[in-house]
Design a protein around this motif. Structure first.
Motif, PDB file in Angstrom:
ATOM      1  N   VAL A 154     -15.182   0.057  20.580  1.00 19.62           N
ATOM      2  CA  VAL A 154     -14.484   0.711  19.483  1.00 19.62           C
ATOM      3  C   VAL A 154     -12.981   0.588  19.697  1.00 19.62           C
ATOM      4  N   SER A 155     -12.274   0.128  18.674  1.00 21.48           N
ATOM      5  CA  SER A 155     -10.816   0.050  18.738  1.00 21.48           C
ATOM      6  C   SER A 155     -10.244   0.543  17.417  1.00 21.48           C
ATOM      7  N   GLN A 156      -8.979   0.920  17.445  1.00 24.93           N
ATOM      8  CA  GLN A 156      -8.322   1.417  16.236  1.00 24.93           C
ATOM      9  C   GLN A 156      -8.113   0.278  15.245  1.00 24.93           C
ATOM     10  N   LYS A 157      -8.275   0.569  13.958  1.00 26.79           N
ATOM     11  CA  LYS A 157      -8.119  -0.431  12.910  1.00 26.79           C
ATOM     12  C   LYS A 157      -7.314   0.190  11.785  1.00 26.79           C
TER      13      LYS A 157
ATOM     14  N   SER B 177      14.908   5.937   2.015  1.00 24.06           N
ATOM     15  CA  SER B 177      14.187   6.956   2.765  1.00 24.06           C
ATOM     16  C   SER B 177      12.735   7.098   2.305  1.00 24.06           C
ATOM     17  N   ARG B 178      12.311   6.384   1.277  1.00 27.96           N
ATOM     18  CA  ARG B 178      10.926   6.457   0.837  1.00 27.96           C
ATOM     19  C   ARG B 178      10.009   5.849   1.881  1.00 27.96           C
ATOM     20  N   MET B 179       8.775   6.284   1.857  1.00 27.37           N
ATOM     21  CA  MET B 179       7.797   5.822   2.824  1.00 27.37           C
ATOM     22  C   MET B 179       7.393   4.379   2.528  1.00 27.37           C
ATOM     23  N   ALA B 180       7.269   3.583   3.561  1.00 20.71           N
ATOM     24  CA  ALA B 180       6.886   2.187   3.393  1.00 20.71           C
ATOM     25  C   ALA B 180       5.373   2.071   3.224  1.00 20.71           C
ATOM     26  N   ARG B 181       4.920   0.945   2.716  1.00 17.56           N
ATOM     27  CA  ARG B 181       3.509   0.615   2.549  1.00 17.56           C
ATOM     28  C   ARG B 181       2.771   1.583   1.642  1.00 17.56           C
ATOM     29  N   VAL B 182       3.431   2.060   0.603  1.00 15.16           N
ATOM     30  CA  VAL B 182       2.796   2.951  -0.362  1.00 15.16           C
ATOM     31  C   VAL B 182       3.077   2.415  -1.756  1.00 15.16           C
ATOM     32  N   CYS B 183       2.034   2.310  -2.575  1.00 20.50           N
ATOM     33  CA  CYS B 183       2.199   1.888  -3.967  1.00 20.50           C
ATOM     34  C   CYS B 183       2.908   2.991  -4.722  1.00 20.50           C
ATOM     35  N   GLU B 184       3.914   2.629  -5.516  1.00 22.38           N
ATOM     36  CA  GLU B 184       4.710   3.638  -6.209  1.00 22.38           C
ATOM     37  C   GLU B 184       4.044   4.171  -7.463  1.00 22.38           C
ATOM     38  N   THR B 185       2.999   3.519  -7.966  1.00 26.96           N
ATOM     39  CA  THR B 185       2.333   4.041  -9.158  1.00 26.96           C
ATOM     40  C   THR B 185       1.095   4.852  -8.798  1.00 26.96           C
ATOM     41  N   CYS B 186       0.223   4.323  -7.967  1.00 30.05           N
ATOM     42  CA  CYS B 186      -1.028   5.026  -7.665  1.00 30.05           C
ATOM     43  C   CYS B 186      -0.989   5.766  -6.338  1.00 30.05           C
ATOM     44  N   GLY B 187      -0.008   5.470  -5.477  1.00 25.70           N
ATOM     45  CA  GLY B 187       0.102   6.168  -4.197  1.00 25.70           C
ATOM     46  C   GLY B 187      -0.852   5.667  -3.132  1.00 25.70           C
ATOM     47  N   LYS B 188      -1.376   4.458  -3.305  1.00 26.08           N
ATOM     48  CA  LYS B 188      -2.301   3.900  -2.318  1.00 26.08           C
ATOM     49  C   LYS B 188      -1.570   3.698  -0.997  1.00 26.08           C
ATOM     50  N   LYS B 189      -2.195   4.138   0.119  1.00 26.60           N
ATOM     51  CA  LYS B 189      -1.589   4.100   1.451  1.00 26.60           C
ATOM     52  C   LYS B 189      -2.499   3.343   2.406  1.00 26.60           C
ATOM     53  N   PRO B 190      -2.020   3.071   3.623  1.00 29.33           N
ATOM     54  CA  PRO B 190      -2.895   2.466   4.623  1.00 29.33           C
ATOM     55  C   PRO B 190      -4.050   3.392   4.989  1.00 29.33           C
ATOM     56  N   LEU B 191      -5.201   2.790   5.273  1.00 34.15           N
ATOM     57  CA  LEU B 191      -6.375   3.538   5.712  1.00 34.15           C
ATOM     58  C   LEU B 191      -6.603   3.285   7.190  1.00 34.15           C
ATOM     59  N   PHE B 192      -7.001   4.308   7.915  1.00 35.59           N
ATOM     60  CA  PHE B 192      -7.224   4.209   9.344  1.00 35.59           C
ATOM     61  C   PHE B 192      -8.702   4.397   9.645  1.00 35.59           C
ATOM     62  N   GLY B 193      -9.160   3.715  10.681  1.00 36.49           N
ATOM     63  CA  GLY B 193     -10.554   3.850  11.089  1.00 36.49           C
ATOM     64  C   GLY B 193     -10.783   3.133  12.395  1.00 36.49           C
ATOM     65  N   HIS B 194     -12.027   2.759  12.624  1.00 37.42           N
ATOM     66  CA  HIS B 194     -12.404   2.093  13.857  1.00 37.42           C
ATOM     67  C   HIS B 194     -12.999   0.726  13.548  1.00 37.42           C
ATOM     68  N   ALA B 195     -12.671  -0.266  14.376  1.00 40.08           N
ATOM     69  CA  ALA B 195     -13.324  -1.564  14.336  1.00 40.08           C
ATOM     70  C   ALA B 195     -14.361  -1.549  15.446  1.00 40.08           C
ATOM     71  N   ILE B 196     -15.628  -1.748  15.083  1.00 40.46           N
ATOM     72  CA  ILE B 196     -16.708  -1.661  16.066  1.00 40.46           C
ATOM     73  C   ILE B 196     -17.325  -3.048  16.218  1.00 40.46           C
ATOM     74  N   SER B 197     -17.318  -3.565  17.442  1.00 39.42           N
ATOM     75  CA  SER B 197     -17.852  -4.893  17.714  1.00 39.42           C
ATOM     76  C   SER B 197     -19.366  -4.825  17.865  1.00 39.42           C
ATOM     77  N   HIS B 198     -19.975  -5.990  18.032  1.00 40.78           N
ATOM     78  CA  HIS B 198     -21.421  -6.064  18.224  1.00 40.78           C
ATOM     79  C   HIS B 198     -21.841  -5.335  19.499  1.00 40.78           C
ATOM     80  N   ALA B 199     -20.986  -5.369  20.521  1.00 43.18           N
ATOM     81  CA  ALA B 199     -21.255  -4.664  21.777  1.00 43.18           C
ATOM     82  C   ALA B 199     -20.859  -3.193  21.696  1.00 43.18           C
ATOM     83  N   HIS B 200     -20.502  -2.750  20.501  1.00 47.07           N
ATOM     84  CA  HIS B 200     -20.105  -1.371  20.210  1.00 47.07           C
ATOM     85  C   HIS B 200     -18.825  -0.970  20.937  1.00 47.07           C
TER      86      HIS B 200
END
Length: 74
Positions: free
Chosen positions: A33-36, A8-31
């Protein structure tokens, strides 16, 4: 009961430091914007705990390099 707790533990998380996925935007040269999502580099490693027991955990490579955990020698 312990098997259920480990699954039941959360996936994609480091068990020592708690590092998780980061969310943001991928912006192309033509601007266009998509989810990243940036995933941490997790490795499934067999470690030795302080009490001498062995167990498998998901650890990020930064924690492995810096020696935050002690790997179990096979």
């Amino acid at each position: 009961m312990r098997i259920f707790e480990e699954r039941s533990r959360m996936a994609r998380v480091c068990e020592t430091c708690g590092k998780k996925p980061l969310f943001g935007h991928a912006i192309s040269h033509a601007h266009n914007v998509s989810q990243k999502i940036w995933l941490p580099n997790l490795q499934r490693v067999r470690i030795v705990e302080e009490n001498g027991r062995h167990r498998r955990v998901r650890i990020c490579t930064r924690c492995l390099r810096t020696g935050r955990v002690r790997k179990a020698v096979s």
